[in-house]
Design a protein around this motif. Structure first.
Motif, PDB file in Angstrom:
ATOM      1  N   ARG A  65      -5.715  10.224  21.070  1.00 58.76           N
ATOM      2  CA  ARG A  65      -5.869  11.619  20.674  1.00 58.76           C
ATOM      3  C   ARG A  65      -4.503  12.252  20.408  1.00 58.76           C
ATOM      4  O   ARG A  65      -4.309  12.937  19.401  1.00 58.76           O
ATOM      5  N   VAL A  66      -3.538  12.007  21.286  1.00 57.77           N
ATOM      6  CA  VAL A  66      -2.195  12.557  21.114  1.00 57.77           C
ATOM      7  C   VAL A  66      -1.559  12.006  19.843  1.00 57.77           C
ATOM      8  O   VAL A  66      -0.944  12.743  19.067  1.00 57.77           O
ATOM      9  N   LEU A  67      -1.716  10.710  19.603  1.00 54.42           N
ATOM     10  CA  LEU A  67      -1.148  10.103  18.398  1.00 54.42           C
ATOM     11  C   LEU A  67      -1.811  10.638  17.130  1.00 54.42           C
ATOM     12  O   LEU A  67      -1.136  10.859  16.118  1.00 54.42           O
ATOM     13  N   ALA A  68      -3.106  10.849  17.174  1.00 56.93           N
ATOM     14  CA  ALA A  68      -3.801  11.402  16.006  1.00 56.93           C
ATOM     15  C   ALA A  68      -3.307  12.814  15.714  1.00 56.93           C
ATOM     16  O   ALA A  68      -3.086  13.176  14.553  1.00 56.93           O
ATOM     17  N   GLU A  69      -3.109  13.606  16.753  1.00 55.81           N
ATOM     18  CA  GLU A  69      -2.584  14.962  16.579  1.00 55.81           C
ATOM     19  C   GLU A  69      -1.176  14.912  15.985  1.00 55.81           C
ATOM     20  O   GLU A  69      -0.859  15.678  15.072  1.00 55.81           O
ATOM     21  N   ALA A  70      -0.350  14.024  16.467  1.00 56.06           N
ATOM     22  CA  ALA A  70       1.009  13.894  15.926  1.00 56.06           C
ATOM     23  C   ALA A  70       0.971  13.447  14.472  1.00 56.06           C
ATOM     24  O   ALA A  70       1.746  13.931  13.635  1.00 56.06           O
ATOM     25  N   SER A  71       0.069  12.545  14.144  1.00 56.39           N
ATOM     26  CA  SER A  71      -0.069  12.069  12.775  1.00 56.39           C
ATOM     27  C   SER A  71      -0.469  13.203  11.835  1.00 56.39           C
ATOM     28  O   SER A  71       0.069  13.337  10.724  1.00 56.39           O
ATOM     29  N   LEU A  72      -1.410  14.023  12.270  1.00 63.70           N
ATOM     30  CA  LEU A  72      -1.819  15.179  11.466  1.00 63.70           C
ATOM     31  C   LEU A  72      -0.655  16.138  11.252  1.00 63.70           C
ATOM     32  O   LEU A  72      -0.473  16.681  10.163  1.00 63.70           O
ATOM     33  N   ARG A  73       0.125  16.324  12.288  1.00 61.45           N
ATOM     34  CA  ARG A  73       1.277  17.214  12.164  1.00 61.45           C
ATOM     35  C   ARG A  73       2.269  16.679  11.133  1.00 61.45           C
ATOM     36  O   ARG A  73       2.796  17.431  10.315  1.00 61.45           O
ATOM     37  N   VAL A  74       2.524  15.384  11.176  1.00 63.09           N
ATOM     38  CA  VAL A  74       3.432  14.766  10.206  1.00 63.09           C
ATOM     39  C   VAL A  74       2.889  14.949   8.798  1.00 63.09           C
ATOM     40  O   VAL A  74       3.625  15.311   7.872  1.00 63.09           O
ATOM     41  N   GLU A  75       1.594  14.713   8.610  1.00 60.06           N
ATOM     42  CA  GLU A  75       0.983  14.886   7.297  1.00 60.06           C
ATOM     43  C   GLU A  75       1.128  16.315   6.791  1.00 60.06           C
ATOM     44  O   GLU A  75       1.420  16.536   5.617  1.00 60.06           O
ATOM     45  N   GLU A  76       0.923  17.278   7.682  1.00 64.36           N
ATOM     46  CA  GLU A  76       1.058  18.677   7.291  1.00 64.36           C
ATOM     47  C   GLU A  76       2.489  19.001   6.867  1.00 64.36           C
ATOM     48  O   GLU A  76       2.715  19.681   5.877  1.00 64.36           O
ATOM     49  N   VAL A  77       3.448  18.513   7.619  1.00 64.46           N
ATOM     50  CA  VAL A  77       4.849  18.774   7.292  1.00 64.46           C
ATOM     51  C   VAL A  77       5.207  18.151   5.951  1.00 64.46           C
ATOM     52  O   VAL A  77       5.866  18.772   5.115  1.00 64.46           O
ATOM     53  N   LEU A  78       4.746  16.933   5.731  1.00 64.07           N
ATOM     54  CA  LEU A  78       5.047  16.258   4.466  1.00 64.07           C
ATOM     55  C   LEU A  78       4.326  16.920   3.292  1.00 64.07           C
ATOM     56  O   LEU A  78       4.844  16.960   2.182  1.00 64.07           O
ATOM     57  N   ALA A  79       3.147  17.449   3.531  1.00 61.28           N
ATOM     58  CA  ALA A  79       2.358  18.033   2.454  1.00 61.28           C
ATOM     59  C   ALA A  79       2.898  19.382   1.985  1.00 61.28           C
ATOM     60  O   ALA A  79       2.997  19.626   0.798  1.00 61.28           O
ATOM     61  N   ASP A  80       3.267  20.244   2.940  1.00 64.60           N
ATOM     62  CA  ASP A  80       3.659  21.591   2.506  1.00 64.60           C
ATOM     63  C   ASP A  80       4.955  22.092   3.118  1.00 64.60           C
ATOM     64  O   ASP A  80       5.329  23.234   2.885  1.00 64.60           O
ATOM     65  N   GLY A  81       5.587  21.285   3.897  1.00 63.36           N
ATOM     66  CA  GLY A  81       6.854  21.689   4.492  1.00 63.36           C
ATOM     67  C   GLY A  81       6.708  22.663   5.640  1.00 63.36           C
ATOM     68  O   GLY A  81       7.683  23.030   6.272  1.00 63.36           O
ATOM     69  N   GLY A  82       5.497  23.112   5.913  1.00 62.45           N
ATOM     70  CA  GLY A  82       5.268  24.030   7.024  1.00 62.45           C
ATOM     71  C   GLY A  82       5.277  23.304   8.354  1.00 62.45           C
ATOM     72  O   GLY A  82       5.004  22.111   8.433  1.00 62.45           O
ATOM     73  N   VAL A  83       5.572  24.035   9.384  1.00 60.72           N
ATOM     74  CA  VAL A  83       5.602  23.444  10.723  1.00 60.72           C
ATOM     75  C   VAL A  83       4.750  24.308  11.634  1.00 60.72           C
ATOM     76  O   VAL A  83       4.812  25.526  11.596  1.00 60.72           O
ATOM     77  N   ARG A  84       3.960  23.645  12.458  1.00 62.59           N
ATOM     78  CA  ARG A  84       3.204  24.358  13.481  1.00 62.59           C
ATOM     79  C   ARG A  84       3.437  23.645  14.803  1.00 62.59           C
ATOM     80  O   ARG A  84       3.780  22.463  14.831  1.00 62.59           O
ATOM     81  N   PRO A  85       3.286  24.325  15.910  1.00 60.52           N
ATOM     82  CA  PRO A  85       3.520  23.679  17.208  1.00 60.52           C
ATOM     83  C   PRO A  85       2.494  22.577  17.469  1.00 60.52           C
ATOM     84  O   PRO A  85       1.339  22.691  17.068  1.00 60.52           O
ATOM     85  N   LEU A  86       2.920  21.523  18.120  1.00 63.09           N
ATOM     86  CA  LEU A  86       2.043  20.414  18.471  1.00 63.09           C
ATOM     87  C   LEU A  86       1.233  20.798  19.694  1.00 63.09           C
ATOM     88  O   LEU A  86       1.779  21.135  20.734  1.00 63.09           O
ATOM     89  N   ASP A  87      -0.084  20.782  19.570  1.00 65.23           N
ATOM     90  CA  ASP A  87      -0.978  21.114  20.672  1.00 65.23           C
ATOM     91  C   ASP A  87      -1.577  19.824  21.196  1.00 65.23           C
ATOM     92  O   ASP A  87      -2.431  19.222  20.555  1.00 65.23           O
ATOM     93  N   VAL A  88      -1.135  19.384  22.365  1.00 59.91           N
ATOM     94  CA  VAL A  88      -1.648  18.154  22.950  1.00 59.91           C
ATOM     95  C   VAL A  88      -2.581  18.432  24.123  1.00 59.91           C
ATOM     96  O   VAL A  88      -2.920  17.545  24.866  1.00 59.91           O
ATOM     97  N   SER A  89      -3.000  19.685  24.256  1.00 56.44           N
ATOM     98  CA  SER A  89      -3.944  20.003  25.315  1.00 56.44           C
ATOM     99  C   SER A  89      -5.320  19.483  24.936  1.00 56.44           C
ATOM    100  O   SER A  89      -5.630  19.287  23.765  1.00 56.44           O
ATOM    101  N   ALA A  90      -6.146  19.280  25.913  1.00 56.35           N
ATOM    102  CA  ALA A  90      -7.488  18.742  25.689  1.00 56.35           C
ATOM    103  C   ALA A  90      -8.503  19.839  25.431  1.00 56.35           C
ATOM    104  O   ALA A  90      -9.683  19.573  25.298  1.00 56.35           O
ATOM    105  N   GLU A  91      -8.070  21.080  25.336  1.00 55.84           N
ATOM    106  CA  GLU A  91      -8.998  22.201  25.205  1.00 55.84           C
ATOM    107  C   GLU A  91      -9.798  22.176  23.935  1.00 55.84           C
ATOM    108  O   GLU A  91     -10.916  22.654  23.872  1.00 55.84           O
ATOM    109  N   GLY A  92      -9.273  21.593  22.852  1.00 55.92           N
ATOM    110  CA  GLY A  92      -9.973  21.601  21.581  1.00 55.92           C
ATOM    111  C   GLY A  92     -11.043  20.549  21.462  1.00 55.92           C
ATOM    112  O   GLY A  92     -11.756  20.484  20.488  1.00 55.92           O
ATOM    113  N   GLU A  93     -11.207  19.713  22.475  1.00 61.90           N
ATOM    114  CA  GLU A  93     -12.188  18.625  22.401  1.00 61.90           C
ATOM    115  C   GLU A  93     -13.563  19.105  22.771  1.00 61.90           C
ATOM    116  O   GLU A  93     -13.744  20.000  23.559  1.00 61.90           O
ATOM    117  N   ALA A  94     -14.549  18.427  22.203  1.00 63.73           N
ATOM    118  CA  ALA A  94     -15.944  18.756  22.538  1.00 63.73           C
ATOM    119  C   ALA A  94     -16.438  17.834  23.602  1.00 63.73           C
ATOM    120  O   ALA A  94     -15.992  16.791  23.831  1.00 63.73           O
TER     121      ALA A  94
END
Length: 94
Positions: A65-94
């Motif tokens: 889960r942590v690696l998938a979140e990091a991967s998404l963050r990398v994709e976002e940065v590469l796609a639009d140059g924007g940066v958002r904080p990495l959220d590794v908390s488990a709160e977003g899980e169902a």
């Protein structure tokens, strides 16, 4: 198995592998290495081996889960140059 070794195993099982346990990815990987070494090299009672296996699976799932979140963050940065904080908390899980 000696009483001392059994008590040590019980303590290891209680060490936790829950998503909200605050462990870093690196700490999870180190714990997985110790679990694997125990399962490969020691004669464990079935219940102790199963508990270690279950703990390992929990660590693997959380690490994925942590690696998938990091991967998404990398994709976002590469796609639009924007940066958002990495959220590794488990709160977003169902």
């Amino acid at each position: 198995m000696s009483e001392k070794r059994h008590d040590e195993r019980q303590g290891e099982r209680r060490s936790g592998a829950e998503a909200g346990d605050g462990l870093t990815l690196e700490a999870r990987l180190e714990r997985l290495e110790r679990i694997l070494a125990s399962l490969e090299s020691e004669e464990l009672e079935l219940d102790a081996a199963l508990a270690l296996f279950e703990e390992g699976v929990t660590h693997i799932r959380e690490a994925e889960r942590v690696l998938a979140e990091a991967s998404l963050r990398v994709e976002e940065v590469l796609a639009d140059g924007g940066v958002r904080p990495l959220d590794v908390s488990a709160e977003g899980e169902a």
